[in-house]
Enzyme design. Structure first.
Site, PDB file in Angstrom:
ATOM      1  N   GLU A   1       0.843  -1.221  -0.005  1.00 12.48           N
ATOM      2  CA  GLU A   1       0.043  -0.097   0.011  1.00 12.48           C
ATOM      3  C   GLU A   1       0.803   1.266   0.109  1.00 12.48           C
ATOM      4  O   GLU A   1       0.430   2.267  -0.811  1.00 12.48           O
ATOM      5  CB  GLU A   1      -1.156  -0.055   1.246  1.00 12.48           C
ATOM      6  CG  GLU A   1      -2.045  -1.013   1.069  1.00 12.48           C
ATOM      7  CD  GLU A   1      -2.885  -1.309  -0.133  1.00 12.48           C
ATOM      8  OE1 GLU A   1      -3.153  -0.337  -0.985  1.00 12.48           O
ATOM      9  OE2 GLU A   1      -3.276  -2.404  -0.489  1.00 12.48           O
TER      10      GLU A   1
ATOM     11  N   HIS B   1       1.912   2.108  -3.621  1.00 12.05           N
ATOM     12  CA  HIS B   1       0.789   2.994  -4.156  1.00 12.05           C
ATOM     13  C   HIS B   1       1.025   4.445  -3.864  1.00 12.05           C
ATOM     14  O   HIS B   1       0.841   5.234  -4.887  1.00 12.05           O
ATOM     15  CB  HIS B   1      -0.590   2.688  -4.010  1.00 12.05           C
ATOM     16  CG  HIS B   1      -1.130   1.325  -4.415  1.00 12.05           C
ATOM     17  ND1 HIS B   1      -0.864   0.816  -5.767  1.00 12.05           N
ATOM     18  CD2 HIS B   1      -1.606   0.167  -3.724  1.00 12.05           C
ATOM     19  CE1 HIS B   1      -1.405  -0.249  -5.689  1.00 12.05           C
ATOM     20  NE2 HIS B   1      -1.847  -0.760  -4.657  1.00 12.05           N
TER      21      HIS B   1
END
Length: 186
Positions: A123, A126
């Protein structure tokens, strides 16, 4: 030979300098070029509940993998570039720009057996400008959940490292990379 395009105040200062010397450029002693400093991004994991150590480990993995960016915990009262929260949904990232946004460490994936450190590093990837690469092998951090619950690899591969270096190296040299503003749900 290196060619650099000067912009802003530095360009103006050079033009003024050239006009004052009658247009004759003189060579100044060349100082050794210092390496560019890493862009520091702060993160606030105070809302990450039981995933706090996984978030810190995911940030440390990125810090050990790339030179152009460094993730640091935000100081008390400091507004962080990245907020990390725990919730009962699926893990996801909501980038608001390169190096900024919110990460959710979703308990749904953890309950299904996915590794918390891999989730965290994925994550954060990202937020660092990387898209999902699904389906993909365990050797690709950005393959996310498509690598299966047995995959616990939290490390970016060479291509993922190079992409982040390019994203933040480009930002340091004035070339802003394109970043799609979208929810990255894994």
């Amino acid at each position: 030979m290196h060619v650099r395009i000067l912009t802003g105040g530095l360009a103006v200062a050079c033009l003024v300098s050239l006009s004052l010397t009658g247009g004759q450029a003189s060579a100044a002693p060349r100082a050794a070029e210092a390496p560019l400093a890493a862009r520091v991004l702060t993160y606030d994991a105070s809302g990450s509940a039981e995933f706090r150590s996984a978030v810190d480990r995911g940030a440390a993995i990125w810090n050990g993998s790339v030179d152009a960016v460094e993730l640091r915990p935000a100081a008390a009262g400091q507004r962080a570039n990245i907020r990390v929260l725990a919730d009962n949904g699926w893990p996801r990232a909501l980038p608001t720009g390169l190096g900024n946004g919110t990460v959710y460490i979703g308990r749904q994936a953890v309950d299904q057996g996915y590794d918390t450190i891999r989730i965290s590093a994925h994550e954060l990837g990202h937020i660092l400008g990387l898209p999902d690469r699904k389906p993909g092998p365990c050797s690709s951090l950005m393959s996310g959940s498509s690598a299966g619950t047995s995959c616990t690899n939290p490390y970016p591969n060479a291509a993922e490292k190079a992409a982040v270096e390019g994203n933040f190296g480009g930002a340091l040299t004035g070339r802003a990379p394109a970043l799609r503003a979208e929810v990255m749900v894994d």
